[in-house]
Design a protein around this motif. Structure first.
Motif, short mmCIF file in Angstrom:
data_model
loop_
_atom_site.label_atom_id
_atom_site.label_comp_id
_atom_site.label_asym_id
_atom_site.label_seq_id
_atom_site.Cartn_x
_atom_site.Cartn_y
_atom_site.Cartn_z
N ASN A 246 74.16 113.97 -44.73
CA ASN A 246 75.14 114.41 -43.74
C ASN A 246 74.89 115.87 -43.37
N VAL A 247 74.96 116.18 -42.10
CA VAL A 247 74.84 117.57 -41.65
C VAL A 247 76.08 117.91 -40.84
N TYR A 248 76.44 119.19 -40.87
CA TYR A 248 77.68 119.66 -40.26
C TYR A 248 77.37 120.82 -39.33
N LYS A 249 78.05 120.83 -38.21
CA LYS A 249 77.80 121.87 -37.22
C LYS A 249 78.19 123.23 -37.78
N VAL A 250 77.33 124.22 -37.56
CA VAL A 250 77.56 125.56 -38.11
C VAL A 250 78.91 126.12 -37.65
N SER A 251 79.26 125.89 -36.39
CA SER A 251 80.52 126.43 -35.87
C SER A 251 81.73 125.90 -36.62
N ASP A 252 81.60 124.67 -37.22
CA ASP A 252 82.70 124.10 -37.99
C ASP A 252 82.80 124.70 -39.40
N ASN B 80 63.99 133.52 -55.28
CA ASN B 80 63.14 134.72 -55.35
C ASN B 80 63.65 135.84 -54.43
N GLY B 81 64.97 136.00 -54.40
CA GLY B 81 65.55 137.07 -53.62
C GLY B 81 65.70 136.75 -52.14
N ALA B 82 65.24 135.59 -51.70
CA ALA B 82 65.36 135.19 -50.29
C ALA B 82 66.44 134.12 -50.16
N TYR B 83 67.09 134.06 -48.98
CA TYR B 83 68.15 133.10 -48.72
C TYR B 83 67.66 132.05 -47.70
N TYR B 84 68.08 130.78 -47.91
CA TYR B 84 67.68 129.74 -46.97
C TYR B 84 68.76 128.66 -46.93
N VAL B 85 68.70 127.81 -45.92
CA VAL B 85 69.61 126.67 -45.76
C VAL B 85 68.77 125.44 -45.45
N TYR B 86 69.38 124.26 -45.63
CA TYR B 86 68.77 123.01 -45.16
C TYR B 86 69.36 122.75 -43.78
N MET B 87 68.50 122.76 -42.76
CA MET B 87 68.95 122.64 -41.38
C MET B 87 68.25 121.45 -40.72
N GLU B 88 68.94 120.79 -39.81
CA GLU B 88 68.34 119.71 -39.05
C GLU B 88 67.30 120.29 -38.10
N GLY B 89 66.08 119.75 -38.17
CA GLY B 89 65.02 120.21 -37.30
C GLY B 89 65.01 119.48 -35.97
N ALA B 90 64.05 119.81 -35.13
CA ALA B 90 63.95 119.18 -33.80
C ALA B 90 63.67 117.70 -33.90
N ASP B 91 63.04 117.26 -35.02
CA ASP B 91 62.71 115.84 -35.19
C ASP B 91 63.83 115.04 -35.83
N ASP C 114 73.59 124.95 -34.52
CA ASP C 114 72.74 124.27 -35.50
C ASP C 114 73.58 123.41 -36.44
N TRP C 115 72.88 122.51 -37.17
CA TRP C 115 73.53 121.60 -38.11
C TRP C 115 72.96 121.81 -39.50
N LEU C 116 73.85 121.94 -40.51
CA LEU C 116 73.43 122.23 -41.87
C LEU C 116 73.86 121.12 -42.82
N ALA C 117 73.03 120.91 -43.87
CA ALA C 117 73.36 119.95 -44.92
C ALA C 117 73.84 120.71 -46.16
N PHE C 118 74.66 120.03 -46.96
CA PHE C 118 75.08 120.63 -48.23
C PHE C 118 73.90 120.58 -49.18
N PRO C 119 73.41 121.74 -49.65
CA PRO C 119 72.12 121.78 -50.36
C PRO C 119 72.14 121.20 -51.76
N TYR C 120 73.31 120.82 -52.28
CA TYR C 120 73.37 120.32 -53.65
C TYR C 120 73.62 118.80 -53.70
N THR C 121 73.50 118.13 -52.56
CA THR C 121 73.68 116.69 -52.51
C THR C 121 72.49 115.99 -53.17
N LYS C 122 72.76 114.90 -53.85
CA LYS C 122 71.70 114.13 -54.51
C LYS C 122 70.67 113.65 -53.49
N GLY C 123 69.39 113.87 -53.80
CA GLY C 123 68.31 113.38 -52.96
C GLY C 123 67.97 114.28 -51.79
#
Length: 498
Positions: free
Chosen positions: A38-44, A429-440, A469-478
């Motif tokens: 599941n991905v959720y809109k950033v604005s939400d 390693n000191g950098a921040y990232y998210v799981y985001m829905e790509g163009a595909d 953009d749309w983000l996924a919860f990064p701790y979801t199984k799989g």
């Protein structure tokens, strides 16, 4: 607890409850068995907060009234409305009689000039006293031997300032702070300034002048100073133990003890004149403001429902004029007297509903000439200033709710900081990232740049993703890069809380 602090505590508790419920929801998400994420809109997922600190609070209403009560000695001159009239914002209601206001202004100016004259005269007399050479004190003991230096420093105060040490007392009326003051030591200006502040209770202090500068010496005289809660003070001179009176000699000469007393008295007199001048100048400025705003205008659109005789209204304390406004959104806020110059009729301000996160603009349509009782203002912790009510008109098209508390940002162009839930952001390693829905349509790791945090659970994203953009919860199984993404809603994320 004052209302501002209480409101802040309630807001923090509400945020904590939301976060706790959200964590429970996220734990469930973590255990989803499907590879589809599941991905959720950033604005939400966002919460915005103003970068500008010039923010106060207000409450939304749709039936605002304007009530005018008469205060002070001013008289009503012309009345421009009648009972039952329909008025628009900016219409004249009445004006004060300029003759009575001008007379009041002249009287206040005379008080300012009188205070200046008294202060100038007292300052000149003080200069003269400080240049006076004392005569020999016939009571002085030539056989006097000073105390050891260590004992003298532990009790005797050579300067009346903030570094003085009391030899007894706790500042109460029954047990005042008591200081042994050296002969010739005078009250300094910084001592009075340090003591003349607003305080939770009275402070009592005694300055003692004794023979030989010793605690065991005969008391020459002592000054009792009472520093009141409102920042003013009273003083009195106590009779000496042996009945000796401090007074000027017949030829205008002073002994050292007499001169010290005279200088202290003159300094206290000057402090009183300075307070008199300050009060007179404040009163004079107040009348000037009345003259500047001698004509009173309607701050709401509505109907004149009350129009009383001005003399009777002043006597009874009832409203002189009252207007019942038409339906529509209005917000009443309060502004510190220190910020009045920043609030003007016609200015555009930013309105934000705390409950629904609705953002819109409003227009200031009225600023009171008189202070009121400030409620729920972010800077109301300063009890030393007055707060003035002002009215903001908001379009009925906006999605506000009657009774909602809102933030009023007086700077229309204030920057907004956008935050998202920290639980959607990972670090490596000191950098921040998210799981985001790509163009595909599949997930990808996206590096982001972060800034400030809010409530400990939100974090500012300065670069890397946008509101669309749309983000996924990064701790979801799989969860992994390349996993297919499925658009979900706030209701699915927050459940019944949405």
């Amino acid at each position: 607890m004052n209302k501002t602090k209480k409101t802040t505590v309630i807001l923090i508790v509400v945020v904590a409850v939301i976060i706790a419920a959200l964590i429970g929801t996220l734990v469930l998400l973590k255990n989803l068995p499907s590879d589809t994420q599941n991905v959720y809109k950033v604005s939400d997922l966002m919460m915005s907060s103003s970068r500008d600190s010039n923010v106060t609070k207000g409450t939304v209403t749709n039936n605002l009234s304007q009530t005018v009560k008469l205060q002070g000695e001013e008289k009503v001159g012309n009345v421009y409305v009648a009972l039952g009239d329909t008025v628009n914002i900016g219409d004249k209601l009445f004006s004060y009689d300029m003759r009575s206001l001008q007379l009041e202004l002249n009287n206040k100016r005379l008080l300012v000039e009188k205070a200046n004259v008294n202060l100038y005269g007292a300052q000149k007399e003080l200069e003269k006293l400080k240049k006076t050479e004392p005569i020999e004190d016939p009571e002085e003991d030539d056989e006097y031997e000073p105390e050891a230096e260590s004992e003298k420093q532990s009790i005797l105060n050579t300067t009346v300032d903030g570094t003085m040490k009391a030899y007894e007392g706790n500042g109460t009326k029954k047990h005042p702070y008591t200081y042994l003051v050296a002969s010739g030591a005078t009250i300094t200006a910084n001592y009075m300034k340090a003591r003349c502040i607003e305080r939770p209770e009275k402070r009592y202090e005694v300055l003692e002048y004794r023979e030989d500068n010793k605690k065991t010496g005969v008391l020459i005289y002592k000054i009792l100073l009472v520093f009141k809660m409102d920042g003013t003070f009273d003083f009195s001179l106590s009779q000496t133990e042996d009945g000796f009176e401090i007074e000027v000699g017949e030829d205008g000469s002073y002994t050292q003890s007499q001169l010290t007393y005279a200088i202290n008295q003159k300094q206290i007199e000057i402090s009183n004149y300075e307070l008199d001048r300050q009060y007179a100048e404040t009163e004079y400025a107040g009348v000037q403001n009345k003259i500047k705003n001698a004509t009173v205008y309607a701050s709401v659109e509505g109907t004149v429902k009350v129009l009383n005789d001005p003399k009777q209204a002043k006597t009874t304390g009832d409203a002189f004029i009252q207007i019942i406004g038409k339906s529509g959104y209005y917000v009443q806020g309060f502004i510190s007297e220190l910020q009045l110059s920043e609030v003007q009729e016609g200015s555009i301000v930013k309105i934000k509903s705390i409950a629904d996160n609705v953002n819109c603009n409003g227009k200031i349509i009225g600023v009171s000439q008189y202070p009121g009782e400030a409620k729920d203002v972010s800077n109301a912790g300063n009890d030393n200033v007055s707060y003035y009510p002002f009215i903001v008109s908001v379009s009925a098209a906006q999605n506000l709710k009657i009774g909602d508390e809102v933030e009023i940002n007086l700077n229309e162009n204030a920057d907004e900081i956008n935050y998202i839930l920290k639980s959607f952001v990972m670090s490596e390693n000191g950098a921040y990232y998210v799981y985001m829905e790509g163009a595909d349509g599949n997930l990808k790791k996206q590096k982001v740049e972060t800034g400030m945090t809010l409530y400990g659970e939100y974090i500012e994203i300065t670069a890397g993703i946008g509101e669309a953009d749309w983000l996924a919860f990064p701790y979801t199984k799989g969860i992994k890069e390349g996993a297919p993404a499925k658009h979900s809603t706030q209701k699915e994320l927050f459940g019944e809380m949405y």
